[in-house]
Design a protein around this motif. Structure first.
Motif, mmCIF file in Angstrom:
data_model
loop_
_atom_site.group_PDB
_atom_site.id
_atom_site.type_symbol
_atom_site.label_atom_id
_atom_site.label_comp_id
_atom_site.label_asym_id
_atom_site.label_seq_id
_atom_site.Cartn_x
_atom_site.Cartn_y
_atom_site.Cartn_z
ATOM 1 N N ALA A 105 -48.359 15.614 70.601
ATOM 2 C CA ALA A 105 -48.757 15.755 72.006
ATOM 3 C C ALA A 105 -47.561 16.194 72.851
ATOM 4 O O ALA A 105 -47.685 17.056 73.728
ATOM 5 C CB ALA A 105 -49.325 14.439 72.522
ATOM 6 N N ALA A 106 -46.383 15.609 72.598
ATOM 7 C CA ALA A 106 -45.182 15.996 73.325
ATOM 8 C C ALA A 106 -44.799 17.440 73.013
ATOM 9 O O ALA A 106 -44.402 18.203 73.913
ATOM 10 C CB ALA A 106 -44.034 15.058 72.972
ATOM 11 N N ARG A 107 -44.933 17.835 71.753
ATOM 12 C CA ARG A 107 -44.616 19.217 71.367
ATOM 13 C C ARG A 107 -45.501 20.204 72.127
ATOM 14 O O ARG A 107 -45.022 21.247 72.611
ATOM 15 C CB ARG A 107 -44.807 19.386 69.856
ATOM 16 C CG ARG A 107 -44.507 20.792 69.340
ATOM 17 C CD ARG A 107 -45.003 20.988 67.923
ATOM 18 N NE ARG A 107 -46.456 20.802 67.854
ATOM 19 C CZ ARG A 107 -47.328 21.728 68.227
ATOM 20 N NH1 ARG A 107 -46.918 22.901 68.715
ATOM 21 N NH2 ARG A 107 -48.628 21.500 68.110
ATOM 22 N N ARG A 108 -46.799 19.885 72.270
ATOM 23 C CA ARG A 108 -47.713 20.780 72.986
ATOM 24 C C ARG A 108 -47.297 20.921 74.453
ATOM 25 O O ARG A 108 -47.330 22.019 75.017
ATOM 26 C CB ARG A 108 -49.149 20.262 72.891
ATOM 27 C CG ARG A 108 -49.753 20.386 71.509
ATOM 28 C CD ARG A 108 -51.271 20.249 71.559
ATOM 29 N NE ARG A 108 -51.690 18.992 72.180
ATOM 30 C CZ ARG A 108 -51.886 17.860 71.509
ATOM 31 N NH1 ARG A 108 -51.677 17.826 70.198
ATOM 32 N NH2 ARG A 108 -52.281 16.759 72.135
ATOM 33 N N ASP A 109 -46.894 19.803 75.069
ATOM 34 C CA ASP A 109 -46.456 19.869 76.464
ATOM 35 C C ASP A 109 -45.161 20.674 76.609
ATOM 36 O O ASP A 109 -44.997 21.452 77.557
ATOM 37 C CB ASP A 109 -46.239 18.454 77.022
ATOM 38 C CG ASP A 109 -47.522 17.823 77.521
ATOM 39 O OD1 ASP A 109 -48.594 18.452 77.344
ATOM 40 O OD2 ASP A 109 -47.468 16.706 78.060
ATOM 41 N N LEU A 110 -44.242 20.475 75.670
ATOM 42 C CA LEU A 110 -42.968 21.178 75.746
ATOM 43 C C LEU A 110 -43.134 22.687 75.627
ATOM 44 O O LEU A 110 -42.359 23.456 76.211
ATOM 45 C CB LEU A 110 -42.026 20.680 74.644
ATOM 46 C CG LEU A 110 -41.460 19.262 74.811
ATOM 47 C CD1 LEU A 110 -40.750 18.836 73.535
ATOM 48 C CD2 LEU A 110 -40.511 19.190 76.015
ATOM 49 N N THR A 111 -44.123 23.121 74.872
ATOM 50 C CA THR A 111 -44.321 24.562 74.656
ATOM 51 C C THR A 111 -45.332 25.167 75.616
ATOM 52 O O THR A 111 -45.648 26.359 75.504
ATOM 53 C CB THR A 111 -44.778 24.809 73.205
ATOM 54 O OG1 THR A 111 -45.978 24.064 72.947
ATOM 55 C CG2 THR A 111 -43.705 24.383 72.220
ATOM 56 N N ASP A 112 -45.828 24.390 76.563
ATOM 57 C CA ASP A 112 -46.783 24.882 77.554
ATOM 58 C C ASP A 112 -46.001 25.431 78.746
ATOM 59 O O ASP A 112 -45.287 24.681 79.422
ATOM 60 C CB ASP A 112 -47.702 23.742 77.994
ATOM 61 C CG ASP A 112 -48.799 24.215 78.937
ATOM 62 O OD1 ASP A 112 -48.689 25.335 79.485
ATOM 63 O OD2 ASP A 112 -49.764 23.457 79.145
ATOM 64 N N PRO A 113 -46.111 26.713 79.057
ATOM 65 C CA PRO A 113 -45.378 27.272 80.200
ATOM 66 C C PRO A 113 -45.666 26.553 81.515
ATOM 67 O O PRO A 113 -44.807 26.503 82.397
ATOM 68 C CB PRO A 113 -45.866 28.726 80.249
ATOM 69 C CG PRO A 113 -46.271 29.033 78.840
ATOM 70 C CD PRO A 113 -46.849 27.749 78.317
ATOM 71 N N ALA A 114 -46.845 25.980 81.638
ATOM 72 C CA ALA A 114 -47.200 25.281 82.871
ATOM 73 C C ALA A 114 -46.357 24.024 83.069
ATOM 74 O O ALA A 114 -46.276 23.500 84.183
ATOM 75 C CB ALA A 114 -48.691 24.922 82.859
ATOM 76 N N HIS A 115 -45.744 23.518 81.984
ATOM 77 C CA HIS A 115 -44.947 22.293 82.055
ATOM 78 C C HIS A 115 -43.449 22.568 81.892
ATOM 79 O O HIS A 115 -42.686 21.636 81.653
ATOM 80 C CB HIS A 115 -45.405 21.303 80.964
ATOM 81 C CG HIS A 115 -46.799 20.818 81.142
ATOM 82 N ND1 HIS A 115 -47.607 20.447 80.078
ATOM 83 C CD2 HIS A 115 -47.548 20.663 82.262
ATOM 84 C CE1 HIS A 115 -48.787 20.064 80.535
ATOM 85 N NE2 HIS A 115 -48.777 20.196 81.862
ATOM 86 N N ARG A 116 -43.040 23.829 82.044
ATOM 87 C CA ARG A 116 -41.636 24.170 81.759
ATOM 88 C C ARG A 116 -40.664 23.430 82.674
ATOM 89 O O ARG A 116 -39.526 23.179 82.305
ATOM 90 C CB ARG A 116 -41.422 25.679 81.850
ATOM 91 C CG ARG A 116 -41.531 26.237 83.245
ATOM 92 C CD ARG A 116 -40.986 27.672 83.335
ATOM 93 N NE ARG A 116 -41.755 28.618 82.553
ATOM 94 C CZ ARG A 116 -41.218 29.390 81.624
ATOM 95 N NH1 ARG A 116 -39.933 29.299 81.348
ATOM 96 N NH2 ARG A 116 -41.960 30.258 80.971
ATOM 97 N N ALA A 117 -41.112 23.048 83.887
ATOM 98 C CA ALA A 117 -40.212 22.369 84.825
ATOM 99 C C ALA A 117 -40.163 20.859 84.616
ATOM 100 O O ALA A 117 -39.369 20.166 85.250
ATOM 101 C CB ALA A 117 -40.646 22.668 86.265
ATOM 102 N N VAL A 118 -40.992 20.332 83.739
ATOM 103 C CA VAL A 118 -41.028 18.884 83.499
ATOM 104 C C VAL A 118 -39.925 18.532 82.491
ATOM 105 O O VAL A 118 -39.916 19.059 81.372
ATOM 106 C CB VAL A 118 -42.398 18.439 82.953
ATOM 107 C CG1 VAL A 118 -42.413 16.933 82.703
ATOM 108 C CG2 VAL A 118 -43.511 18.830 83.919
#
Length: 331
Positions: free
Chosen positions: A277-290
């Motif tokens: 789940a963390a890997r998916r968030d890390l590779t999501d451009p929408a979450h790049r600033a998180v």
């Protein structure tokens, strides 16, 4: 005539109605999380009877999703069996508890245990949920130890209100709120005794039937429910084999035995699920600033350092480097 307490959101200012209903449910059953699609349009009514140690209530309200979490149980546990009878004209509702699930329509019954996490919900919309609820202290259900365990397999499942003990329970509850009930206040404890006997009979009958299910089929179904429970609770930092076992009314040893033939242990499933789940968030451009540390916290990791080590072990590079490479490729 039995004394009745009436609650109507129509008697309250529009902006206070949904919060007042949540407070009402906290008092009637137990604390829980309640979500509605349009709180500003929420409507509900409740007619409540106190029958000695029991509480019976007829209700109609705009459908919600109700979830009783571990934090709610720690806050307050009245140790009740809650029973619902779905009435004609109601939208269907779904339940999940102790690895069991059910979908319920008119004339169906279900039982949940306030000491265990559960979810109850109906499709959002304008059509109401119409039902009768009954709260019974668990200590009043005089079942033998041999039958208490099979009852856990009934929690949240569909029970018929059209035959046997279920029909007797449904008829008695419906008559309580009928126009010609004919009961006096002095009948309250007699009715409580009758309802306890009928519900005990229903649970004993259904438990004996449930106990005849094949052990292998039950075990496989339970594994699937455990996997789904883990998937839905990865964000909870307290998720562990012990809490998973407790949520399914198993000992930790029983849970580990259940997964002996699976590819991963329960702890391994939790760790792998969080990392993915963390890997998916890390590779999501929408979450790049998180920040990576915040992503880790979102998925149940309590330490950024622990997350970084676990991520490196799984993917060969730290989370920040993995994110940089993935986003470069995406661009």
């Amino acid at each position: 005539m039995l004394p009745m307490t009436v609650f109507r959101t129509a008697d309250l200012p529009r902006g206070e109605r949904f919060d007042a209903w949540r407070d009402c449910m906290d008092r009637t059953i137990a604390p829980m999380e309640i979500v509605c699609d349009r709180p500003a349009d929420f409507t509900a009514s409740q007619h409540l009877l106190r029958l000695g140690p029991l509480v019976a209530w007829q209700t109609a309200f705009r459908p919600c999703h109700n979830r009783r979490r571990a934090v709610d149980i720690r806050r307050s546990d009245p140790e009740l069996y809650h029973l619902t009878l779905v009435l004609p004209g109601s939208v269907p509702l779904s339940t999940e508890q102790a690895g069991n699930s059910g979908k319920h329509h008119a004339h169906d019954l279900y039982v949940i245990d306030t000491s265990l996490p559960c979810e109850v919900g109906s499709p959002f919309g304008d059509s109401p949920l119409v039902a009768i609820g009954l709260e019974i202290p668990k200590a009043l259900i005089p079942l033998s130890p041999a039958l208490r365990r099979p009852i856990d397999r009934l929690l949240g499942r569909r029970l018929s209100g059209r035959r046997g003990f279920g029909l007797l329970v449904a008829q008695t509850l419906t008559q309580l709120f009928g126009e010609e009930g004919g009961y006096r206040p002095s009948d309250s404890r007699r009715l409580a005794t009758l309802l306890v006997d009928l519900v005990t009979g229903m649970l004993a009958h259904e438990s004996e039937s449930s106990a005849g299910l094949a052990d292998e089929s039950r075990g496989r179904a339970l594994v699937l429910h455990v996997r789904e429970h883990i998937r839905r609770n990865l964000h909870d930092p307290g998720l562990s084999p012990a809490t998973v076992a407790a949520a399914h009314h198993l000992s930790t040893r029983q849970l580990h035995r259940l997964f002996e033939t699976e590819e991963e242990t329960v702890a391994g499933l939790i760790r792998a699920g969080r990392l993915d789940a963390a890997r998916r968030d890390l590779t999501d451009p929408a979450h790049r600033a998180v920040p990576a540390g915040r992503v880790a916290l979102r998925w149940g990791f309590t330490s950024a350092a622990h997350f970084s080590r676990a991520f490196r072990d799984a993917h060969g590079v730290p989370p920040g480097e993995y994110r940089r490479r993935a986003l470069e490729v995406a661009e």
